[in-house]
Motif scaffolding. Structure first.
Motif, PDB file in Angstrom:
ATOM      1  N   VAL A  87       0.810  -1.072  -0.007  1.00 36.53           N
ATOM      2  CA  VAL A  87      -0.066   0.124   0.071  1.00 36.53           C
ATOM      3  C   VAL A  87       0.714   1.128   0.092  1.00 36.53           C
ATOM      4  N   HIS A  88       0.218   2.532  -0.448  1.00 36.54           N
ATOM      5  CA  HIS A  88       0.990   3.792  -0.332  1.00 36.54           C
ATOM      6  C   HIS A  88       0.283   4.497   0.897  1.00 36.54           C
ATOM      7  N   ARG A  89       1.079   4.790   1.901  1.00 38.44           N
ATOM      8  CA  ARG A  89       0.279   5.760   2.914  1.00 38.44           C
ATOM      9  C   ARG A  89       1.427   6.548   3.797  1.00 38.44           C
ATOM     10  N   ASP A  90       0.947   7.370   4.472  1.00 38.98           N
ATOM     11  CA  ASP A  90       1.848   8.066   5.440  1.00 38.98           C
ATOM     12  C   ASP A  90       2.473   7.236   6.636  1.00 38.98           C
ATOM     13  N   GLY A  91       3.712   7.652   6.781  1.00 38.28           N
ATOM     14  CA  GLY A  91       4.427   6.817   8.003  1.00 38.28           C
ATOM     15  C   GLY A  91       5.360   7.867   8.631  1.00 38.28           C
ATOM     16  N   PRO A  92       6.169   7.099   9.772  1.00 38.16           N
ATOM     17  CA  PRO A  92       6.857   7.990  10.580  1.00 38.16           C
ATOM     18  C   PRO A  92       7.895   8.946   9.745  1.00 38.16           C
ATOM     19  N   TYR A  93       8.170   8.666   8.397  1.00 38.83           N
ATOM     20  CA  TYR A  93       8.993   9.495   7.833  1.00 38.83           C
ATOM     21  C   TYR A  93       8.404  10.082   6.405  1.00 38.83           C
ATOM     22  N   GLY A  94       7.096  10.203   6.588  1.00 37.85           N
ATOM     23  CA  GLY A  94       6.296  10.608   5.485  1.00 37.85           C
ATOM     24  C   GLY A  94       5.928   9.590   4.501  1.00 37.85           C
ATOM     25  N   GLU A  95       5.123  10.076   3.463  1.00 36.76           N
ATOM     26  CA  GLU A  95       4.628   9.123   2.663  1.00 36.76           C
ATOM     27  C   GLU A  95       5.516   8.165   1.883  1.00 36.76           C
ATOM     28  N   GLY A  96       5.048   6.912   1.694  1.00 34.24           N
ATOM     29  CA  GLY A  96       5.855   6.008   1.150  1.00 34.24           C
ATOM     30  C   GLY A  96       5.289   4.567   1.037  1.00 34.24           C
ATOM     31  N   MET A  97       5.999   3.506   0.586  1.00 39.99           N
ATOM     32  CA  MET A  97       5.376   2.198   0.260  1.00 39.99           C
ATOM     33  C   MET A  97       5.496   1.161   1.573  1.00 39.99           C
ATOM     34  N   VAL A  98       4.518   0.723   1.934  1.00 44.88           N
ATOM     35  CA  VAL A  98       4.466  -0.461   3.013  1.00 44.88           C
ATOM     36  C   VAL A  98       4.049  -1.563   2.273  1.00 44.88           C
ATOM     37  N   GLN A  99       4.893  -2.657   2.522  1.00 45.16           N
ATOM     38  CA  GLN A  99       4.840  -3.966   1.865  1.00 45.16           C
ATOM     39  C   GLN A  99       4.982  -5.093   3.192  1.00 45.16           C
ATOM     40  N   LEU A 100       4.029  -5.988   3.054  1.00 40.51           N
ATOM     41  CA  LEU A 100       4.036  -7.199   3.858  1.00 40.51           C
ATOM     42  C   LEU A 100       5.449  -7.800   3.942  1.00 40.51           C
ATOM     43  N   TRP A 101       6.029  -8.106   4.969  1.00 40.54           N
ATOM     44  CA  TRP A 101       7.258  -9.001   4.934  1.00 40.54           C
ATOM     45  C   TRP A 101       7.057 -10.330   4.643  1.00 40.54           C
ATOM     46  N   ILE A 102       7.820 -10.889   3.896  1.00 38.34           N
ATOM     47  CA  ILE A 102       7.778 -12.241   3.212  1.00 38.34           C
ATOM     48  C   ILE A 102       8.851 -13.041   4.015  1.00 38.34           C
ATOM     49  N   ASP A 103       8.631 -14.049   4.749  1.00 37.17           N
ATOM     50  CA  ASP A 103       9.653 -15.002   5.179  1.00 37.17           C
ATOM     51  C   ASP A 103      10.051 -15.950   4.250  1.00 37.17           C
ATOM     52  N   GLY A 104      11.241 -15.769   3.687  1.00 40.22           N
ATOM     53  CA  GLY A 104      11.733 -16.798   2.582  1.00 40.22           C
ATOM     54  C   GLY A 104      12.222 -17.917   3.064  1.00 40.22           C
ATOM     55  N   ASP A 105      12.380 -18.883   2.334  1.00 36.18           N
ATOM     56  CA  ASP A 105      13.019 -20.229   2.833  1.00 36.18           C
ATOM     57  C   ASP A 105      14.635 -20.158   2.999  1.00 36.18           C
ATOM     58  N   PRO A 106      15.064 -20.087   3.943  1.00 39.13           N
ATOM     59  CA  PRO A 106      16.347 -19.939   4.216  1.00 39.13           C
ATOM     60  C   PRO A 106      17.358 -21.073   3.517  1.00 39.13           C
ATOM     61  N   GLU A 107      16.590 -22.112   3.218  1.00 39.80           N
ATOM     62  CA  GLU A 107      17.358 -23.199   2.585  1.00 39.80           C
ATOM     63  C   GLU A 107      17.587 -23.139   1.204  1.00 39.80           C
ATOM     64  N   ALA A 108      16.720 -22.173   0.453  1.00 40.84           N
ATOM     65  CA  ALA A 108      16.529 -22.268  -0.951  1.00 40.84           C
ATOM     66  C   ALA A 108      17.691 -21.788  -1.430  1.00 40.84           C
ATOM     67  N   ASP A 109      18.241 -22.270  -2.500  1.00 41.24           N
ATOM     68  CA  ASP A 109      19.316 -21.894  -3.413  1.00 41.24           C
ATOM     69  C   ASP A 109      18.861 -20.976  -4.486  1.00 41.24           C
ATOM     70  N   LEU A 110      19.010 -19.726  -4.302  1.00 44.85           N
ATOM     71  CA  LEU A 110      18.432 -18.704  -5.133  1.00 44.85           C
ATOM     72  C   LEU A 110      19.156 -18.586  -6.258  1.00 44.85           C
ATOM     73  N   ILE A 111      20.311 -18.943  -6.466  1.00 43.06           N
ATOM     74  CA  ILE A 111      20.901 -19.029  -7.708  1.00 43.06           C
ATOM     75  C   ILE A 111      20.538 -20.281  -8.763  1.00 43.06           C
ATOM     76  N   GLU A 112      20.442 -21.227  -8.185  1.00 47.06           N
ATOM     77  CA  GLU A 112      19.885 -22.514  -8.661  1.00 47.06           C
ATOM     78  C   GLU A 112      18.242 -22.138  -9.207  1.00 47.06           C
ATOM     79  N   LEU A 113      17.581 -21.678  -8.364  1.00 39.62           N
ATOM     80  CA  LEU A 113      16.506 -21.343  -8.645  1.00 39.62           C
ATOM     81  C   LEU A 113      16.230 -20.607  -9.813  1.00 39.62           C
ATOM     82  N   SER A 114      16.871 -19.531  -9.880  1.00 39.03           N
ATOM     83  CA  SER A 114      16.940 -18.581 -10.911  1.00 39.03           C
ATOM     84  C   SER A 114      17.116 -18.967 -12.460  1.00 39.03           C
ATOM     85  N   ARG A 115      17.843 -20.268 -12.502  1.00 41.66           N
ATOM     86  CA  ARG A 115      18.065 -20.935 -13.628  1.00 41.66           C
ATOM     87  C   ARG A 115      16.979 -21.850 -14.168  1.00 41.66           C
ATOM     88  N   ARG A 116      16.228 -22.268 -13.163  1.00 44.66           N
ATOM     89  CA  ARG A 116      15.168 -23.548 -13.720  1.00 44.66           C
ATOM     90  C   ARG A 116      14.345 -22.815 -14.437  1.00 44.66           C
TER      91      ARG A 116
END
Length: 247
Positions: free
Chosen positions: A91-120
């Motif tokens: 969403v776009h909203r006001d915050g402690p340092y003015g207007e900006g973007m606020v996005q839900l934090w996603i907990d990624g899989d710490p065991e995922a190999d992102l480099i390998e994933l990107s090549r699939r």
């Protein structure tokens, strides 16, 4: 596609991000623009989120100042319109340092190999993301912007440098270049094209809040071209095809 975030529906998550109280916990030091890790709380519910104030955006030569946060919100709107939930609730909203973007934090899989994933080449979520990036003209799809979860869903983040009028697609996901789009992708693109053609569709109102008229027209043309040619796009010979650094 219906997403769930620790028991919150997408609608609930949007509302929490929009009206909740933001408490800054720290700053993500490796981000190029000011990116703050926060907790958002309201009516007994709370969640981790990312807050990017417009005041903390670094000026860029090829994007208007103060527009990156809005582009992230526009990317979320397109992601939802495609039905793929690639972008976490934003969403776009006001915050402690003015207007900006606020996005839900996603907990990624710490065991995922992102480099390998990107090549699939056999990963449905990754291929959807390649189509999504072509639609929004993402000029910075790095490996580190992939957020696979333990449950198997793939999210993406950092879409502030998207929606330029000029073709600027830069991505690490070129493995399908020139190949036919999947039937699923074509159907999603046709639905998106139909919504973009309806002046009263809420999607168009949301995009108009964050993008210029020429930028919206350029996106419509990208969707039309994808529907007409039915293939994944090729890299431009006049623009670096892969972001640097790619990670």
């Amino acid at each position: 596609m219906t997403a769930s975030f620790d028991g919150l529906t997408t609608t609930d998550a949007e509302e929490l991000l929009r009206v909740g109280e933001l408490s800054v916990a720290g700053r993500l030091a490796d981000a190029s623009n000011v990116t703050l890790y926060c907790t958002v709380s309201a009516a007994g519910a709370s969640a981790a989120c990312v807050y990017k104030p417009v005041a903390g955006e670094r000026p860029l030569w090829d994007f208007p100042d103060g527009t990156l946060a809005g582009r992230e919100v526009a990317a979320y709107a397109v992601s939802e319109a495609l039905g793929w939930s690639i972008v976490p609730p934003t969403v776009h909203r006001d915050g402690p340092y003015g207007e900006g973007m606020v996005q839900l934090w996603i907990d990624g899989d710490p065991e995922a190999d992102l480099i390998e994933l990107s090549r699939r080449e056999d990963h449905q979520g990754l291929r959807r993301m390649a189509v999504f990036d072509a639609v929004i003209n993402n000029s910075d799809r790095k490996i580190g912007h992939l957020l696979p979860t333990r449950e198997g869903h793939l999210y993406g983040c950092d879409h502030g440098v998207s929606f330029a009028e000029e073709y600027k697609l830069r991505t690490v996901l070129w493995q399908w270049r020139g190949e036919p789009l999947t039937q699923e992708a074509l159907e999603a693109l046709v639905r998106l094209r139909g919504r973009l053609a309806e002046p009263d569709d809420p999607l168009n109102a949301e995009l108009a809040r964050h993008l210029t008229g020429p930028e919206r027209y350029a996106m419509v043309r990208r969707v039309e071209i994808l529907c007409e040619h039915r293939i994944h796009p090729y890299p431009s010979p006049d623009w670096p095809a892969v972001p640097w650094p790619p990670v």
